[in-house]
Design a protein around this motif. Structure first.
Motif, short mmCIF file in Angstrom:
data_model
loop_
_atom_site.label_atom_id
_atom_site.label_comp_id
_atom_site.label_asym_id
_atom_site.label_seq_id
_atom_site.Cartn_x
_atom_site.Cartn_y
_atom_site.Cartn_z
N LYS A 127 -1.97 2.99 -3.16
CA LYS A 127 -3.35 2.51 -3.36
C LYS A 127 -3.74 1.64 -2.16
N GLN A 128 -5.04 1.31 -2.07
CA GLN A 128 -5.50 0.66 -0.84
C GLN A 128 -6.08 -0.74 -1.01
N GLU A 171 -11.52 -2.69 2.22
CA GLU A 171 -10.72 -2.71 0.98
C GLU A 171 -10.06 -4.07 0.71
N ARG A 222 0.83 -1.21 0.00
CA ARG A 222 0.00 0.00 0.00
C ARG A 222 0.87 1.25 0.00
#
Ligand SMILES: Cc1ncc(COP(=O)(O)O)c(C=O)c1O
Length: 452
Positions: free
Chosen positions: A155-156, A192, A150
């Protein structure tokens, strides 16, 4: 009095008689007594596959508190590849014990941690510059691999797969597929996390690997989007999920897509790593070079140690102090790991895993050819499983699986089950198991199947 006072003279390791010997029923009276104490003292949520207490182990056996010597087809769930109390490991740990036991690597460094990192960087697949960081458990290493991915991508989202098992901490529960017993009642889980379909040749109509990967990629693109996705995490052979070997081409297709889309490809080799599959890592079988590889279990001969190894630019990305922990890469565990790795490399254990695999596959395929309840025999090297089904429908038969395991336990064989549907028996002998024990254990499994 401690639980081991009456067994203080017993020593484990390969010198233990390599025999199956039952002197009481399983469990015997001593194990039953200890079990009563356990029930009064230990959380009921901490279960046991075989209700005996171990007092010594080594080679291919485990000796219980009643003096029963059991054939070990579990290796403490794929941990003691080099055997319990492996002499190299015992010696290395004893030497380290007499020097120092702890500094916390993030307070003052010590060289054995660096040496373990160097060994991992050398042994893991991928001809690029790497870095490693050490932790305590598989789940902790998986969590850190995701943190690093990450941080690197900014980004997740994380994609895990059907039948995945990545641990029991909060994030890894979320990554894990199976509800009972691993997740039920323990939510909410980390956000997520998304799931994609796996290649499961026995249950997906024999879809070829590239087509199965395209299906997974389509799910990912439609439901997550590469622009949001930090990492794909996958076990190259699903462990707890049922020893599912994806069809050839599945993993390389996913790796190629990840690379094209700035997505970190993480291989969770916690169960498959370190010679188990007849290669040092399961990723080697398909020639893939994961961006990050997570290891634990077989790394240190039974000591708690895990690692994240990956591309230098990814691993060096987080800020100093963002990665670490009090005990990660403990000096005793590092000493054990160095001796364990030496044993894999110098005692021919990769080759031995292949030999064990050939024997197990041959015997289990012969059984399957005569018994349609064995729907599938699969695995690589010394990581082999049978999937048990109702022959009329191919539906999973967890009850039959339970009966076979129970028979084996009562007859002195430690046998583990797994699988999303609870209908898989997995074989994970220590790579130090002599042939005669492997033969005898497989004979008892054959008897168990016949009796069930
Ligand atoms: C593939 C895989 N990942 C992660 C884990 C979690 O490891 P640990 O139990 O050391 O946290 C396991 C444990 O079985 C595993 O098989």
């Amino acid at each position: 009095m401690t639980m081991t006072d009456n067994t203080a003279a017993i020593v484990g390791g390969p010198e233990l008689p390599q025999e199956r010997k039952l002197v009481t029923e399983i469990p015997g009276p001593e194990s039953k007594k200890l079990m009563a104490r356990k029930q009064a003292a230990v959380s009921k949520a901490v279960g046991a596959t075989v209700p005996v207490f171990t007092v010594a182990a080594g080679g291919g056996v485990l000796v219980d508190a009643d003096g029963n010597s059991l054939i070990d087809f579990g290796s403490g769930i794929a941990v003691t590849g080099v055997g319990n109390s492996n002499p190299r490991v015992v010696k290395a740990m004893a030497e380290q014990l007499n020097r120092f036991t702890h500094t916390c690597f993030t307070v003052t460094h010590y060289d054995s941690y660096v040496e373990v990192a160097e060994a991992l960087n050398r042994l893991t697949p991928g001809d690029f510059e790497k870095r490693s960081a050490l932790f305590n458990s598989g789940a902790e290493a998986v969590e850190n691999a995701v943190k690093i991915a990450r941080h690197y991508t900014g980004k997740q989202a994380v994609v895990a797969f059907d039948h995945a098992y990545h641990g029991r901490t909060n994030l890894t529960m979320g990554l894990t597929a199976k509800n009972i017993p691993y997740k039920s009642g323990f939510g909410p889980f980390a956000p997520e996390v998304y799931r994609a379909p796996l290649s499961y040749p026995f249950r997906d109509g024999g879809l070829d690997g590239v087509t199965a990967a395209r299906k997974a990629i389509s799910t990912i693109e439609k439901q997550v989007g590469a622009e949001n996705l930090a990492a794909i995490i996958i076990e190259p052979i699903q462990g707890e999920g049922g020893f599912i070997v994806p069809a050839e081409g599945f993993l390389p297709t996913l790796v190629a897509w990840a690379r094209e889309n700035d997505v970190v490809f993480i291989a969770d080799e916690v169960q498959t790593g370190f010679a188990r599959t007849g290669a040092m890592f399961a990723s080697d079988h398909e020639g893939i070079a994961p961006d990050i590889i997570v290891t634990a279990k077989g790394i240190a001969g039974g000591l708690p140690l895990s690692a994240v190894t990956g591309r230098a630019d990814i691993m060096d990305h987080p800020q100093v102090g963002g990665i670490g922990g009090t005990y990660g890469g403990n000096p005793i565990a590092c000493a054990a790991a160095l001796a364990t790795i030496e044993s894999y490399e110098q005692d021919g254990l990769v080759q031995r895993a292949q030999e064990i695999g050939t024997t197990m596959m041959g015997r289990l395929n012969a059984l399957a050819s005569e018994d349609p309840r064995i729907g599938d025999v699969r695995g690589r090297g010394a990581m082999v499983a049978i999937e048990l089904v109702d022959p009329a429908t191919n539906e999973p038969d967890a009850e039959l699986t339970g009966k076979i395991a129970k028979y084996a336990h009562e007859h002195g064989v430690i046998l583990l089950t797994c699988g999303t549907y609870g209908n898989v028996i997995r074989f994970l002998p220590p790579l130090t198991m002599p042939d005669h024990l492997l033969d005898e254990g497989l004979r008892i499994v054959a008897d168990a199947i016949a009796a069930a």
